[in-house]
Write a protein that holds these residues in place. Structure first.
Motif, PDB file in Angstrom:
ATOM      1  N   SER A 187       0.867  -1.185   0.000  1.00  0.00           N
ATOM      2  CA  SER A 187       0.000   0.000   0.000  1.00  0.00           C
ATOM      3  C   SER A 187       0.898   1.228   0.000  1.00  0.00           C
ATOM      4  O   SER A 187       1.282   1.729   1.057  1.00  0.00           O
ATOM      5  CB  SER A 187      -0.884  -0.004   1.250  1.00  0.00           C
ATOM      6  OG  SER A 187      -1.809  -1.045   1.179  1.00  0.00           O
ATOM      7  N   LEU A 188       1.222   1.699  -1.176  1.00  0.00           N
ATOM      8  CA  LEU A 188       2.136   2.843  -1.266  1.00  0.00           C
ATOM      9  C   LEU A 188       1.331   4.146  -1.172  1.00  0.00           C
ATOM     10  O   LEU A 188       1.589   4.980  -0.306  1.00  0.00           O
ATOM     11  CB  LEU A 188       2.947   2.768  -2.566  1.00  0.00           C
ATOM     12  CG  LEU A 188       4.086   3.778  -2.672  1.00  0.00           C
ATOM     13  CD1 LEU A 188       5.150   3.539  -1.609  1.00  0.00           C
ATOM     14  CD2 LEU A 188       4.714   3.736  -4.070  1.00  0.00           C
ATOM     15  N   ILE A 193       3.567  13.431   1.288  1.00  0.00           N
ATOM     16  CA  ILE A 193       2.160  13.016   1.140  1.00  0.00           C
ATOM     17  C   ILE A 193       1.901  11.743   1.946  1.00  0.00           C
ATOM     18  O   ILE A 193       0.911  11.626   2.658  1.00  0.00           O
ATOM     19  CB  ILE A 193       1.802  12.781  -0.345  1.00  0.00           C
ATOM     20  CG1 ILE A 193       2.024  14.058  -1.159  1.00  0.00           C
ATOM     21  CG2 ILE A 193       0.362  12.292  -0.486  1.00  0.00           C
ATOM     22  CD1 ILE A 193       1.776  13.912  -2.650  1.00  0.00           C
ATOM     23  N   ARG A 194       2.824  10.789   1.849  1.00  0.00           N
ATOM     24  CA  ARG A 194       2.592   9.498   2.541  1.00  0.00           C
ATOM     25  C   ARG A 194       2.520   9.689   4.055  1.00  0.00           C
ATOM     26  O   ARG A 194       1.739   9.032   4.740  1.00  0.00           O
ATOM     27  CB  ARG A 194       3.672   8.485   2.139  1.00  0.00           C
ATOM     28  CG  ARG A 194       3.252   7.039   2.427  1.00  0.00           C
ATOM     29  CD  ARG A 194       4.106   6.019   1.693  1.00  0.00           C
ATOM     30  NE  ARG A 194       3.513   4.678   1.787  1.00  0.00           N
ATOM     31  CZ  ARG A 194       3.830   3.791   2.707  1.00  0.00           C
ATOM     32  NH1 ARG A 194       4.762   4.065   3.608  1.00  0.00           N
ATOM     33  NH2 ARG A 194       3.243   2.601   2.742  1.00  0.00           N
ATOM     34  N   ASN A 198      10.151   4.950   6.066  1.00  0.00           N
ATOM     35  CA  ASN A 198       9.825   5.812   4.929  1.00  0.00           C
ATOM     36  C   ASN A 198       9.871   5.044   3.606  1.00  0.00           C
ATOM     37  O   ASN A 198      10.199   3.858   3.560  1.00  0.00           O
ATOM     38  CB  ASN A 198      10.717   7.060   4.922  1.00  0.00           C
ATOM     39  CG  ASN A 198      12.178   6.699   4.713  1.00  0.00           C
ATOM     40  OD1 ASN A 198      12.497   5.643   4.154  1.00  0.00           O
ATOM     41  ND2 ASN A 198      13.069   7.570   5.151  1.00  0.00           N
ATOM     42  N   ILE A 199       9.546   5.771   2.529  1.00  0.00           N
ATOM     43  CA  ILE A 199       9.403   5.098   1.228  1.00  0.00           C
ATOM     44  C   ILE A 199      10.705   4.428   0.801  1.00  0.00           C
ATOM     45  O   ILE A 199      10.704   3.307   0.297  1.00  0.00           O
ATOM     46  CB  ILE A 199       8.929   6.108   0.155  1.00  0.00           C
ATOM     47  CG1 ILE A 199       7.509   6.589   0.483  1.00  0.00           C
ATOM     48  CG2 ILE A 199       8.976   5.493  -1.240  1.00  0.00           C
ATOM     49  CD1 ILE A 199       6.917   7.595  -0.507  1.00  0.00           C
ATOM     50  N   LEU A 251      11.191   1.322   2.671  1.00  0.00           N
ATOM     51  CA  LEU A 251      10.165   0.353   2.261  1.00  0.00           C
ATOM     52  C   LEU A 251      10.542  -0.298   0.928  1.00  0.00           C
ATOM     53  O   LEU A 251      10.525  -1.534   0.795  1.00  0.00           O
ATOM     54  CB  LEU A 251       8.806   1.064   2.161  1.00  0.00           C
ATOM     55  CG  LEU A 251       7.639   0.265   1.604  1.00  0.00           C
ATOM     56  CD1 LEU A 251       7.432  -1.021   2.401  1.00  0.00           C
ATOM     57  CD2 LEU A 251       6.345   1.092   1.634  1.00  0.00           C
ATOM     58  N   LEU A 252      10.934   0.527  -0.040  1.00  0.00           N
ATOM     59  CA  LEU A 252      11.242  -0.041  -1.360  1.00  0.00           C
ATOM     60  C   LEU A 252      12.499  -0.918  -1.313  1.00  0.00           C
ATOM     61  O   LEU A 252      12.596  -1.907  -2.040  1.00  0.00           O
ATOM     62  CB  LEU A 252      11.359   1.072  -2.407  1.00  0.00           C
ATOM     63  CG  LEU A 252      10.028   1.809  -2.690  1.00  0.00           C
ATOM     64  CD1 LEU A 252      10.211   2.871  -3.765  1.00  0.00           C
ATOM     65  CD2 LEU A 252       8.908   0.837  -3.077  1.00  0.00           C
ATOM     66  N   LEU A 253      13.426  -0.551  -0.424  1.00  0.00           N
ATOM     67  CA  LEU A 253      14.615  -1.419  -0.252  1.00  0.00           C
ATOM     68  C   LEU A 253      14.206  -2.798   0.258  1.00  0.00           C
ATOM     69  O   LEU A 253      14.710  -3.824  -0.220  1.00  0.00           O
ATOM     70  CB  LEU A 253      15.559  -0.777   0.763  1.00  0.00           C
ATOM     71  CG  LEU A 253      16.771  -0.053   0.198  1.00  0.00           C
ATOM     72  CD1 LEU A 253      17.570   0.597   1.339  1.00  0.00           C
ATOM     73  CD2 LEU A 253      17.656  -1.031  -0.586  1.00  0.00           C
TER      74      LEU A 253
END
Ligand code: SAH
Ligand code: SF4
Length: 361
Positions: free
Chosen positions: A231-232, A239-240, A251-252, A255-257
């Protein structure tokens, strides 16, 4: 004769729906039985849908009696069933004092079952009704597995009566709660969902959706292989942070890592992750956000699922217009992303994403 170890536990029967094969083997061995009894038991429960020990004909009569005294196969109690005009079915289960919801979504000859992992949720995403409800408790394995058992048994029985409803072909952990905050029970449940001796779903047909609990994603990497959905919902941290408080902890980038790390070990869903992105008018749906998102996901093998936001009470949000959603998706497609737009199902019975609050009526 009852085994001594078990005598002290009399009165507190073991619910066998809590056991994966390994735990069932331990249980049978404690009873002085052989390993294969555990396989037989899993098959009675998950292949033949039997809950009564005296119906399990390949168990000896003394074993059946012993099991009746110390064990039970108990489903969560269904208190409400609602059927949408579009065929979606919502079941509400009462677990002691808390309610949870399970949604059956038929589509052609397939059907997806959306199951809950917690009663409520502690993560307080601002756009989500479950988040507004707050956290009640983690579900037990028997309560997670019980939802699937109940639903698949119902559909199976409807079919015997000539209903044209498709059998459950896909499981998504997208109901109430954050599955990765109930990790231990989710791991055991997944084992039962995937096991050949139990539900036997393919890893490509089972999806876990998470708001991004980074340590848990790292922990399951290489240990669990199922389709992952993230759920990005935003293309940048500012914004997130306003939509999902968890982003202030992970943080993003982090998370992406962790997603990349997971994908290094995963072959489910052809080794790609689904990025879920809610479309909120004037919050995250501008072309600029689409560009930012395309850049952000450049190195992540993924498909993007745009989710028209479902209205919930007590928020100032509005769903993006259809035109906005189409131009957002067109831009991402022009950048070579695979984009799907989620169909809104079951909204007339409050069964759509983010509308689940476990109310009996
Ligand atoms: N906690 C997990 C899984 C449950 S939520 C997670 O957040 O991923 C399942 C999906 O529904 C998530 O993508 C979530 O962001 C989305 N969702 C929540 N509220 C929604 C709403 N009002 N409209 C549309 N989708 C929503
Ligand atoms: Fe919890 Fe998921 Fe809802 Fe966020 S979107 S509050 S993580 S259920």
């Amino acid at each position: 004769m009852l085994n001594k170890v078990l005598v002290k536990d009399l009165g507190k029967k073991d619910n066998l729906l809590n056991f994966n094969l390994k735990k069932m083997i331990d249980f049978m061995i404690k009873l002085g039985e052989k390993k294969f009894r555990a396989v037989q038991m899993m098959e009675w429960i998950y292949k033949k849908y039997k809950k009564k020990f005296n119906k399990m004909s390949n168990l000896s009569r003394p074993l059946q009696t012993q099991l009746e005294q110390i064990a039970i196969i108990q489903l969560p109690k269904c208190v409400t069933k609602k059927k949408s005009q579009d065929g979606t079915i919502k079941w509400i289960f009462l677990l002691n004092t808390d309610c949870i919801e399970t949604i059956y979504i038929p589509e052609g000859n397939r059907a997806t079952l959306c199951i809950s992992s917690q009663a409520g949720c502690m993560l307080k995403c601002s756009f989500c009704a479950t988040g507004h409800l707050g956290y009640k408790r983690n579900l037990l394995v028997s309560e997670i597995i019980g939802q699937i058992w109940y639903a698949t048994d119902k559909i199976r029985k409807y079919k015997l009566k000539n209903s044209s409803l498709p059998l459950v072909t896909n499981i998504v952990m997208m109901g109430m709660g954050e599955p990765l905050l109930n990790l231990k029970n989710i791991i055991t449940s997944l084992d039962i969902i995937l096991s050949k001796n139990a539900f036997n779903f393919s890893k490509n047909k089972v999806t876990l959706s998470t708001s991004g609990i980074v340590p848990a994603i790292n922990k399951i990497a290489g240990k669990i292989d199922i389709s992952l959905a993230i759920s990005l919902h935003a293309s940048n941290d500012n914004i997130r942070n306003t939509l999902m408080p968890i982003n202030k902890i992970y943080n993003i980038k982090q998370l992406l890592l962790s997603v990349k790390n997971y994908l290094n070990y995963s072959t489910a869903n052809r080794g790609i992750v689904t990025i879920e992105y809610i479309m909120l008018s004037d919050i995250n749906d501008h072309l600029l956000h689409a560009k930012e998102l395309a850049y952000l996901l450049k190195t992540i093998p993924c498909k993007i699922n745009l989710i028209p936001w479902n209205v919930i009470q007590n928020t100032h949000y509005k769903c993006s217009t259809h035109e906005k959603i189409i131009s957002f998706s067109n831009f991402l497609r022009s950048q070579n992303y695979t984009v799907t737009i989620r169909k809104n199902r079951g909204a007339d019975i409050n069964a759509a994403c983010g509308q689940l609050i476990g109310q009996k009526h």
